[in-house]
Design a protein around this motif. Structure first.
Motif, PDB file in Angstrom:
ATOM      1  N   LEU A   1      -0.635  37.173  -2.968  1.00  0.00           N
ATOM      2  CA  LEU A   1      -0.016  36.005  -3.061  1.00  0.00           C
ATOM      3  C   LEU A   1      -0.284  35.308  -4.282  1.00  0.00           C
ATOM      4  N   ASP A   2       0.923  35.170  -5.039  1.00  0.00           N
ATOM      5  CA  ASP A   2       0.747  34.468  -6.256  1.00  0.00           C
ATOM      6  C   ASP A   2       0.471  33.195  -6.188  1.00  0.00           C
ATOM      7  N   ARG A   3      -0.148  32.453  -7.434  1.00  0.00           N
ATOM      8  CA  ARG A   3      -0.392  31.259  -7.393  1.00  0.00           C
ATOM      9  C   ARG A   3       0.693  30.111  -7.006  1.00  0.00           C
ATOM     10  N   SER A   4       1.743  30.456  -7.453  1.00  0.00           N
ATOM     11  CA  SER A   4       2.844  29.544  -7.244  1.00  0.00           C
ATOM     12  C   SER A   4       3.277  29.401  -5.947  1.00  0.00           C
ATOM     13  N   SER A   5       3.331  30.757  -5.196  1.00  0.00           N
ATOM     14  CA  SER A   5       3.721  30.494  -3.697  1.00  0.00           C
ATOM     15  C   SER A   5       2.438  30.019  -2.936  1.00  0.00           C
ATOM     16  N   ALA A   6       1.198  30.218  -3.261  1.00  0.00           N
ATOM     17  CA  ALA A   6      -0.017  29.508  -2.651  1.00  0.00           C
ATOM     18  C   ALA A   6       0.164  28.146  -2.834  1.00  0.00           C
ATOM     19  N   ASP A   7       0.526  27.518  -4.009  1.00  0.00           N
ATOM     20  CA  ASP A   7       0.423  26.226  -4.196  1.00  0.00           C
ATOM     21  C   ASP A   7       1.859  25.450  -3.326  1.00  0.00           C
ATOM     22  N   TYR A   8       2.847  26.061  -3.151  1.00  0.00           N
ATOM     23  CA  TYR A   8       3.768  25.694  -2.541  1.00  0.00           C
ATOM     24  C   TYR A   8       3.302  25.462  -0.881  1.00  0.00           C
ATOM     25  N   ILE A   9       2.701  26.627  -0.579  1.00  0.00           N
ATOM     26  CA  ILE A   9       2.017  26.120   0.896  1.00  0.00           C
ATOM     27  C   ILE A   9       0.894  25.156   0.892  1.00  0.00           C
ATOM     28  N   GLY A  10       0.297  25.151  -0.067  1.00  0.00           N
ATOM     29  CA  GLY A  10      -0.849  23.704  -0.465  1.00  0.00           C
ATOM     30  C   GLY A  10       0.156  22.588  -0.217  1.00  0.00           C
ATOM     31  N   MET A  11       1.379  22.474  -0.833  1.00  0.00           N
ATOM     32  CA  MET A  11       2.076  21.226  -0.755  1.00  0.00           C
ATOM     33  C   MET A  11       2.656  20.854   0.617  1.00  0.00           C
ATOM     34  N   LEU A  12       3.068  22.059   1.077  1.00  0.00           N
ATOM     35  CA  LEU A  12       3.443  21.818   2.564  1.00  0.00           C
ATOM     36  C   LEU A  12       2.312  21.493   3.618  1.00  0.00           C
ATOM     37  N   ALA A  13       1.376  21.961   3.091  1.00  0.00           N
ATOM     38  CA  ALA A  13      -0.025  21.129   4.137  1.00  0.00           C
ATOM     39  C   ALA A  13      -0.080  19.689   3.928  1.00  0.00           C
TER      40      ALA A  13
ATOM     41  N   VAL B   1       0.813  -1.181  -0.159  1.00  0.00           N
ATOM     42  CA  VAL B   1      -0.115   0.005  -0.070  1.00  0.00           C
ATOM     43  C   VAL B   1       0.784   1.502   0.089  1.00  0.00           C
ATOM     44  N   ALA B   2       0.474   1.863  -0.968  1.00  0.00           N
ATOM     45  CA  ALA B   2       1.158   3.475  -1.196  1.00  0.00           C
ATOM     46  C   ALA B   2       0.174   4.451  -0.912  1.00  0.00           C
ATOM     47  N   ILE B   3       0.355   5.433  -0.264  1.00  0.00           N
ATOM     48  CA  ILE B   3      -0.621   6.625  -0.132  1.00  0.00           C
ATOM     49  C   ILE B   3      -0.172   7.866  -0.580  1.00  0.00           C
ATOM     50  N   VAL B   4      -1.179   8.611  -1.115  1.00  0.00           N
ATOM     51  CA  VAL B   4      -0.846  10.095  -1.610  1.00  0.00           C
ATOM     52  C   VAL B   4      -1.878  10.754  -0.823  1.00  0.00           C
ATOM     53  N   VAL B   5      -1.567  11.725   0.335  1.00  0.00           N
ATOM     54  CA  VAL B   5      -2.339  12.441   0.985  1.00  0.00           C
ATOM     55  C   VAL B   5      -2.560  13.992   0.312  1.00  0.00           C
ATOM     56  N   GLY B   6      -3.794  14.562   0.319  1.00  0.00           N
ATOM     57  CA  GLY B   6      -4.126  15.732   0.083  1.00  0.00           C
ATOM     58  C   GLY B   6      -4.002  16.786   0.979  1.00  0.00           C
ATOM     59  N   GLY B   7      -3.971  17.849   1.085  1.00  0.00           N
ATOM     60  CA  GLY B   7      -3.835  18.919   1.930  1.00  0.00           C
ATOM     61  C   GLY B   7      -4.840  20.055   2.167  1.00  0.00           C
ATOM     62  N   GLY B   8      -6.117  19.808   1.417  1.00  0.00           N
ATOM     63  CA  GLY B   8      -7.232  20.711   1.149  1.00  0.00           C
ATOM     64  C   GLY B   8      -8.006  20.858   2.565  1.00  0.00           C
ATOM     65  N   ASN B   9      -7.704  20.085   3.528  1.00  0.00           N
ATOM     66  CA  ASN B   9      -8.143  20.489   4.929  1.00  0.00           C
ATOM     67  C   ASN B   9      -7.338  21.564   5.429  1.00  0.00           C
ATOM     68  N   ILE B  10      -6.330  21.863   5.013  1.00  0.00           N
ATOM     69  CA  ILE B  10      -5.482  22.935   5.643  1.00  0.00           C
ATOM     70  C   ILE B  10      -5.280  24.089   4.696  1.00  0.00           C
ATOM     71  N   PHE B  11      -5.020  24.055   3.279  1.00  0.00           N
ATOM     72  CA  PHE B  11      -4.613  25.191   2.627  1.00  0.00           C
ATOM     73  C   PHE B  11      -4.719  24.492   1.122  1.00  0.00           C
ATOM     74  N   ARG B  12      -5.806  25.425   0.370  1.00  0.00           N
ATOM     75  CA  ARG B  12      -5.816  25.088  -1.210  1.00  0.00           C
ATOM     76  C   ARG B  12      -5.207  26.220  -2.015  1.00  0.00           C
ATOM     77  N   GLY B  13      -4.321  26.144  -2.590  1.00  0.00           N
ATOM     78  CA  GLY B  13      -3.380  27.047  -3.211  1.00  0.00           C
ATOM     79  C   GLY B  13      -4.613  27.957  -4.165  1.00  0.00           C
ATOM     80  N   ALA B  14      -5.360  27.318  -5.101  1.00  0.00           N
ATOM     81  CA  ALA B  14      -6.273  28.165  -5.773  1.00  0.00           C
ATOM     82  C   ALA B  14      -7.288  28.980  -5.164  1.00  0.00           C
ATOM     83  N   SER B  15      -7.573  28.621  -4.025  1.00  0.00           N
ATOM     84  CA  SER B  15      -8.557  29.322  -3.320  1.00  0.00           C
ATOM     85  C   SER B  15      -8.164  30.633  -2.561  1.00  0.00           C
ATOM     86  N   TRP B  16      -6.624  30.538  -2.249  1.00  0.00           N
ATOM     87  CA  TRP B  16      -5.757  31.632  -1.496  1.00  0.00           C
ATOM     88  C   TRP B  16      -5.045  32.545  -2.473  1.00  0.00           C
TER      89      TRP B  16
END
Ligand code: UDP
Length: 330
Positions: A151-163, A130-145
């Motif tokens: 806040l530019d889209r790329s920076s927002a998406d990096y925050i999303g990835m950190l989530a 079993v491999a798992i990929v987890v999302g981050g939408g419970n903490i931060f979604r780049g497109a919404s922010w």
């Protein structure tokens, strides 16, 4: 005390107990085999593709891979792998951030992570990788922010990835608290907290029975963790992408708006793209289609669903696979 392992038998003998002399990593095995017909015989067991491993320090054996062929005095017996009776051998489970939040007002509901861990534990013990990929939408979604306070889209998406990394570490800790060896691999380097993503190393972990959690999505802005799931699924040769969500599967209309919306049993990739169903983003669907990866969309909140999906039982909606067109659940 001797190690022992009970294997299902393809032939008349219902089961066989092997008392192996164990070496680690175990690629071959000498065993004294007690069979009704061959009682007392000293049999050499050659295990071409069988890997037995010590699952815990108490040395419980798990029959993980392939076939066991026993040869003695011209008699050849073949024992099927417990693993062969399941539909999938290696799966990629995508858990969205939203699903991790459960009903909790906090970002993560520990009851949800624990139920995921327990269900995953039950299938890894069967030898399914079993491999798992987890999302981050419970903490931060780049497109919404993106756009807020410059806040530019790329920076927002990096925050999303950190989530997604936060969720991954939470899930890893939960898994390990119940004894499932788990590794987190991140798409960009954060070597103090997790391994970097290295495909071959990820596969090796899986072969050793560890769960691998892929975090930080694809490592690139403008993508989603669904696409990361499709990508990692193809890279590690997982046979199916299991998308755990908060709904029972894919409906022909929005069930929140239309009470008559019907749950679809199967769908082709074409159906998803042409009907613009919002089950996954198009990049992810296309990647699955190009690599013939079936996708199973199912409800994570229903107890037992994760392990059922991983064992290949009928659950939710199947996209791709052998189906050609949409079928409605009766
Ligand atoms: N993200 C990204 N690249 C990726 C994966 C994710 O930029 O390859 C960012 C993006 O901002 C996204 C956020 O991480 O909104 C969280 O991922 P996602 O929305 O896919 O999480 P989920 O909906 O599964 O909880």
């Amino acid at each position: 005390m001797a190690e022992s392992l009970t294997l299902p038998c393809c032939f008349a003998i219902p089961s066989v107990t092997v008392a192996p002399v164990m070496t680690a990593p175990l690629v071959s095995l000498s065993a004294s085999l007690k069979l009704p017909e061959l009682k007392g015989s000293n049999i050499t067991v050659s295990v071409p593709t069988l890997a037995l491993r010590s699952a815990t320090s108490s040395s419980r054996l798990i029959h993980r891979v392939g076939r066991l062929v026993c040869e003695s005095q011209g008699t050849a017996l073949e024992y099927g792998s417990s693993r062969q009776s399941y539909k999938w051998h290696r799966v990629l489970l995508k858990v969205s951030g939203e699903a991790l939040a459960g009903d909790n007002t906090q970002n993560i509901d520990p009851k949800v992570t624990m139920s995921i861990a327990r269900e995953v534990a039950s299938v890894t013990q069967l030898g399914i990788e079993v491999a798992i990929v987890v999302g981050g939408g419970n903490i931060f979604r780049g497109a919404s922010w993106a756009g807020c306070s410059g806040l530019d889209r790329s920076s927002a998406d990096y925050i999303g990835m950190l989530a997604t990394v936060m969720n991954a570490i939470f899930l890893q800790a939960t898994m390990e608290s119940i004894g499932i060896p788990t590794r987190v691999q991140t798409a960009f380097r954060m070597s103090e907290v997790a391994e970097p993503y290295i495909r071959r190393r990820a596969i090796r972990h899986l072969e050793k029975g560890r769960v691998v959690i892929f975090a930080a999505g694809t490592g690139n802005p403008f993508f989603t963790t669904d696409t990361a799931a499709a990508l990692r699924c193809a890279e590690i040769n997982a046979e199916v992408l299991l998308k755990a969500t908060n709904v029972d599967g894919v409906y022909d209309d929005n069930p929140q708006r239309n009470q008559n919306a019907r749950l679809l049993d199967t769908l082709s990739y074409q159906d998803v793209t042409s009907r613009e169903l919002t089950v996954m983003d198009m990049t992810a669907v296309t990647l699955c289609q190009e690599n013939n990866i079936p996708v199973v969309v199912f409800n994570l909140a229903k107890p037992g669903n994760i392990s059922r999906a991983i064992r290949g039982e009928r659950v939710g909606t199947v996209i791709g696979g052998k189906c050609d067109s949409a079928a409605v659940r009766g």
